[in-house]
Scaffold this active site. Structure first.
Site, mmCIF file in Angstrom:
data_model
loop_
_atom_site.group_PDB
_atom_site.id
_atom_site.type_symbol
_atom_site.label_atom_id
_atom_site.label_comp_id
_atom_site.label_asym_id
_atom_site.label_seq_id
_atom_site.Cartn_x
_atom_site.Cartn_y
_atom_site.Cartn_z
ATOM 1 C CB CYS A 134 -1.194 2.265 1.503
ATOM 2 S SG CYS A 134 -2.031 3.144 0.154
ATOM 3 C CB CYS A 137 0.776 3.936 -1.120
ATOM 4 S SG CYS A 137 -0.627 4.770 -0.368
ATOM 5 C CG ASP A 138 3.881 1.452 -0.333
ATOM 6 O OD1 ASP A 138 4.294 2.521 -0.827
ATOM 7 O OD2 ASP A 138 3.644 1.316 0.877
#
Length: 308
Positions: A134, A137-138
């Site tokens: 992701c 997300c990261d």
């Protein structure tokens, strides 16, 4: 056979949030957490984009807090997985761990989706230490660094262009000599100077040390090997919704995602609702999963009220 009003299947942000709302509504929900209590977030370290945590929050810690909140409000949270389901009549019949039979007046399916991985041992070794599925997300953790994205479809192109806005360099590892993405997404990649496409390549190994990912060993179609230095390795080869157990009854799309009606969580089976990544092929974020868990609990409460 045990009889419950509200059964929630899945213990990620959608399931736990649904349990919180259902508990406050006095529905005494029973929640089975599945094979990965807490869901995909338990494989993530710091989460920077969940509202309310100005300094970020540990993924496992966030899930533990959601779980504890649901427990405090009265949810019956159980370890174990639902192994069989019959949604052909009400009350619905569910079997957990192959032995516990439950009759449920209403069900929320929150079983999530599983990111597709390459199957490399080093992938598992460095998961959460540079390997991610992701970028949204990261990606924040790789500002000014070099990363690689595996895949050649729309998702891979989107993730690569997103990461390019943060990172010094983005390699796209593509196993063919063309991208499968739409022309618009391909053009977006071509216009991004710090994206380099490595054609006809597969990943042989992810390299790293105790601090995390340091590189990747690639192999070309001609058998030649090439090593690249990177700090992050992002998988963008798709997700698999965990809907197989229910797809005999609930409608799913061509990729297996449960279809819900409009902006609601209702499925085509009256009394069965879906929340989180199992019905969301687009956003797949913790905050959107939690929001859909809220909607599912409210929809379920309204449904049960209509039966009285």
């Amino acid at each position: 056979m045990e009889h419950v009003q509200c059964l929630i299947i899945g213990g990620g942000p959608a399931g736990y949030t649904a349990a919180i709302y259902a508990s406050r509504a006095g529905l005494r929900p029973v929640l089975y957490e599945g094979l990965q209590p807490g869901g995909q977030l338990t494989t993530t370290t710091d989460i920077e984009n969940f509202p309310g945590f100005e300094n970020g929050v540990d993924g496992q810690g966030l899930m533990d807090s959601m779980r504890s909140q649901a427990l405090r409000l009265g949810a019956d949270i159980r370890l174990g997985a639902v192994t069989d389901a019959d949604l052909s009549s009400r009350p619905f019949r569910i079997t957990a761990d192959g032995e516990t039979d439950i009759a449920a007046d209403a069900i929320i399916i929150a079983t999530g989706a599983t990111a597709k991985y390459l199957g490399l041992p080093s992938e598992e070794k460095f998961k959460g230490m540079g390997v991610s599925a992701c970028a949204t997300c990261d990606g924040f953790f790789y500002r000014g660094k070099k990363v690689a994205v595996v895949g050649g479809g729309d998702t891979a192109c989107e993730e690569a262009t997103y990461l390019a806005s943060l990172c010094e360099k983005v390699y796209m590892i593509v196993r063919r000599d063309v991208l499968r993405a739409s022309e618009a997404m391909q053009e977006k990649v071509r216009r991004t100077d710090n994206i380099e496409i490595l054609w006809n390549c597969n990943t042989k190994e992810i390299l790293g040390d105790a601090s995390g990912v340091t590189g990747a060993l690639l192999v070309g179609k001609d058998g030649s090997e090439k090593e690249i230095g990177i700090d992050g390795f992002f998988l963008a080869i798709g997700h698999h919704p965990n809907s197989e157990l229910f797809s005999k009854w609930v409608n799913v799309d061509g990729n297996g995602y449960i279809i819900t009606e409009g902006k609601t969580s209702r499925t085509n089976v009256e009394g069965v609702f879906a929340a989180g990544d199992v019905q969301d092929p687009l956003y797949r974020q913790a905050v959107t999963a939690a929001a859909s868990g809220c909607r599912a609990a409210l929809d379920l409460e309204k449904y049960l009220s209509s039966l009285k």
